[in-house]
Enzyme design. Structure first.
Site, PDB file in Angstrom:
ATOM      1  N   TYR A 142      37.624  38.593  46.557  1.00  0.00           N
ATOM      2  CA  TYR A 142      36.825  37.123  47.381  1.00  0.00           C
ATOM      3  C   TYR A 142      37.183  36.145  46.526  1.00  0.00           C
ATOM      4  CZ  TYR A 142      32.479  35.459  49.144  1.00  0.00           C
ATOM      5  OH  TYR A 142      31.716  34.650  49.252  1.00  0.00           O
ATOM      6  N   ASP A 237      42.163  32.410  40.955  1.00  0.00           N
ATOM      7  CA  ASP A 237      40.967  32.427  40.681  1.00  0.00           C
ATOM      8  C   ASP A 237      40.909  33.137  39.315  1.00  0.00           C
ATOM      9  OD1 ASP A 237      38.774  32.156  41.658  1.00  0.00           O
ATOM     10  OD2 ASP A 237      38.632  33.493  43.326  1.00  0.00           O
ATOM     11  N   LYS A 269      30.926  29.010  38.990  1.00  0.00           N
ATOM     12  CA  LYS A 269      30.195  30.678  37.626  1.00  0.00           C
ATOM     13  C   LYS A 269      29.470  29.579  36.160  1.00  0.00           C
ATOM     14  CE  LYS A 269      31.212  34.466  40.701  1.00  0.00           C
ATOM     15  NZ  LYS A 269      29.672  34.339  41.458  1.00  0.00           N
TER      16      LYS A 269
HETATM   17  C1  LIG Z   1      37.190  35.127  42.526  1.00  0.00           C
HETATM   18  C2  LIG Z   1      35.476  34.544  43.258  1.00  0.00           C
HETATM   19  N1  LIG Z   1      35.952  33.456  43.717  1.00  0.00           N
HETATM   20  C3  LIG Z   1      35.162  32.141  44.907  1.00  0.00           C
HETATM   21  C4  LIG Z   1      33.992  32.958  44.734  1.00  0.00           C
HETATM   22  C5  LIG Z   1      33.121  31.465  45.487  1.00  0.00           C
HETATM   23  O1  LIG Z   1      32.455  31.271  44.443  1.00  0.00           O
HETATM   24  P1  LIG Z   1      31.180  30.750  45.637  1.00  0.00           P
HETATM   25  O2  LIG Z   1      29.749  31.507  45.716  1.00  0.00           O
HETATM   26  O3  LIG Z   1      30.428  29.666  44.493  1.00  0.00           O
HETATM   27  O4  LIG Z   1      31.067  29.448  46.771  1.00  0.00           O
HETATM   28  C6  LIG Z   1      33.232  33.992  43.972  1.00  0.00           C
HETATM   29  C7  LIG Z   1      31.774  33.908  44.413  1.00  0.00           C
HETATM   30  O5  LIG Z   1      31.262  35.210  43.780  1.00  0.00           O
HETATM   31  C8  LIG Z   1      34.267  34.744  43.041  1.00  0.00           C
HETATM   32  O6  LIG Z   1      33.717  35.746  42.850  1.00  0.00           O
END
Ligand SMILES: Cc1ncc(COP(=O)(O)O)c(C=O)c1O
Length: 431
Positions: A142, A237, A269
């Protein structure tokens, strides 16, 4: 007194599904979400005054626990000088300088407000730099909800068992190549067939949105090598792992030791300490293609928000080596306690971890990718979840999420969890 049921009924009248983000609605586990009223340390209190030990930590940011005094006072001091300027400001400069000094290959940081925005921008930058359209992502990973990254996504998309989302155009979807996680041969074959079209490979440093899946040995490094050979960018990521699995995330804990770096890193986060803040980061040459230094456009009214930057900075400053040692120790103890309770109750399960990040899968199958994660008995998870909640343990309402430990978890909290687990495990067993 107002109940959570009454609040949820009211919320559904004015917000789709009653929530601002899908998984919060308890769709996968049934029942009613608890409305959070306040939280301090490892304890969260719902709108009825009931207290729970928090193992979600706002889905990752609250690594120091809630309302940490240093983070609170940094926010308060900053907000007194205004909550937003829409101009360059000192807190964002300090946070950028801290990240550049902490994270070895990073020369430049662009602040955004959500993880979605950071990864979306990283993809645009990779496309702008390479002049290519296609990207590779892995099933179950994700990266937020931007159009090109929603295909076969983990997190809420996995939790709710949704097909790829309506509203994403066929053209956008066609530019996203989705491969099963962990299979370098398939990545190699895909590049051999379409290498000149592929702008980037985007991967979670450690997948955690289909549950935690430790990357197979050499997988991330192999992605680096393949991207190098074909002139594609590697986007690592670290929205979830960054500053959580260690002071410099997966990069410092693993990649640097293996002698490689990605082209771009994304953070979210923890980097915002609980306020909306995220970032993409990388070497000067690539990052300076972003406007206004370069032609790839990206902007944000609230980007680099002073309060969010101050919260992030205070969080990073207080996330000392002792904090990470504590997170690892608590995670190890929790995994042991959960394993023991589920084994005693005869519940088939697997516990995966990468550092302090872990998840529990209700399956006999070894979980190495999205398909194996989906072999879970989600009904057993639902019973486990609800029993823990009834016993005062607040955990993610999804079998596909990581468990997030915080520095505020101590003996008292572990005792609460330890006494709740046997009952929850027995509930899980009663299929
Ligand atoms: C690995 C990763 N990338 C991107 C995101 C997206 O972040 P946001 O919810 O702040 O848009 C998340 C959210 O859980 C994530 O775990």
């Amino acid at each position: 007194m107002t109940t959570n049921e009454e609040l949820f009924a009211r919320a559904k009248q004015v917000m789709p599904g009653g929530v601002s983000s899908p998984v919060r609605a308890f769709g996968a586990v049934g029942g009613t979400p608890r409305f959070a009223a306040k939280a301090k340390g490892a304890w969260i209190t719902d709108a009825t005054g009931r207290q729970y030990v928090d193992l979600v930590g706002s889905w990752g940011p609250m690594i120091l626990g809630h309302a940490h005094p240093e983070v609170l006072s940094a926010i308060q001091r900053t907000v007194e000088a205004s909550s937003s300027f829409g101009a360059p400001c000192l807190p964002e400069l300090a946070l950028a300088e801290r990240i550049v000094s902490m994270v070895a290959p990073v020369d430049r940081v662009r602040f955004t407000s959500s993880g979605t925005e950071a990864v979306m921008t990283a993809v645009r930058l990779a496309r702008g730099a390479t002049g290519r359209d296609a990207i590779i992502k892995f099933a179950g990973c994700y990266h937020g909800h931007s159009d090109s990254l929603l295909a076969a996504a983990g997190s809420g998309v996995a939790t709710l068992g949704l097909p790829d989302s309506p509203g994403v155009t066929k053209g956008t979807a066609a530019d996203t190549i989705v491969l099963p996680y962990g299979d370098l041969t398939l990545v190699e074959e895909t590049f051999a067939a379409r290498g000149e079209q592929i702008a980037a490979v985007v991967t979670e440093a450690v997948p955690a949105n289909m549950g935690v899946i430790p990357p197979p040995a050499g997988f991330n490094r192999g992605l680096r090598e393949i991207c190098n050979r074909y002139g594609a960018k590697l986007i690592l990521d670290e929205v979830l792992t960054g500053f959580r699995v260690g002071p410099t995330g997966y990069l410092g804990a693993a990649a640097l030791g293996e002698g490689w770096v990605p082209d771009l890193l994304t953070y979210g986060k923890v980097v915002g300490g609980g306020l909306p803040m995220s970032a993409l980061a990388g070497g000067a040459e690539l990052m300076d293609l972003l406007a206004p230094a370069g032609p790839v456009y990206q902007a944000g009214t609230l980007s680099g928000n002073p309060a969010a930057a101050a919260a992030g900075l205070a969080t990073l400053e207080n996330a000392t080596a002792d904090v990470y040692t504590h997170l690892d120790a608590v995670s190890t103890r929790l995994r042991g306690m959960i394993d023991q309770a589920l084994t005693t109750a005869g519940v088939p399960h697997r516990i995966n971890n990468w550092g302090n990040l872990f998840s529990v899968f209700f399956t006999e199958t070894e979980v190495t990718d999205y398909d194996s994660a989906k072999t879970q008995d989600t009904a057993a998870f639902g019973r486990f979840f609800h029993t823990l909640l009834d016993e005062g343990v607040w955990m993610a309402p999804s079998a596909f999420e990581a468990w997030f430990v915080s520095d505020a978890l101590g003996e008292r909290e572990l005792d609460v969890i330890a006494s709740a687990l046997p009952k929850a495990a027995r509930a899980a067993a009663q299929g």
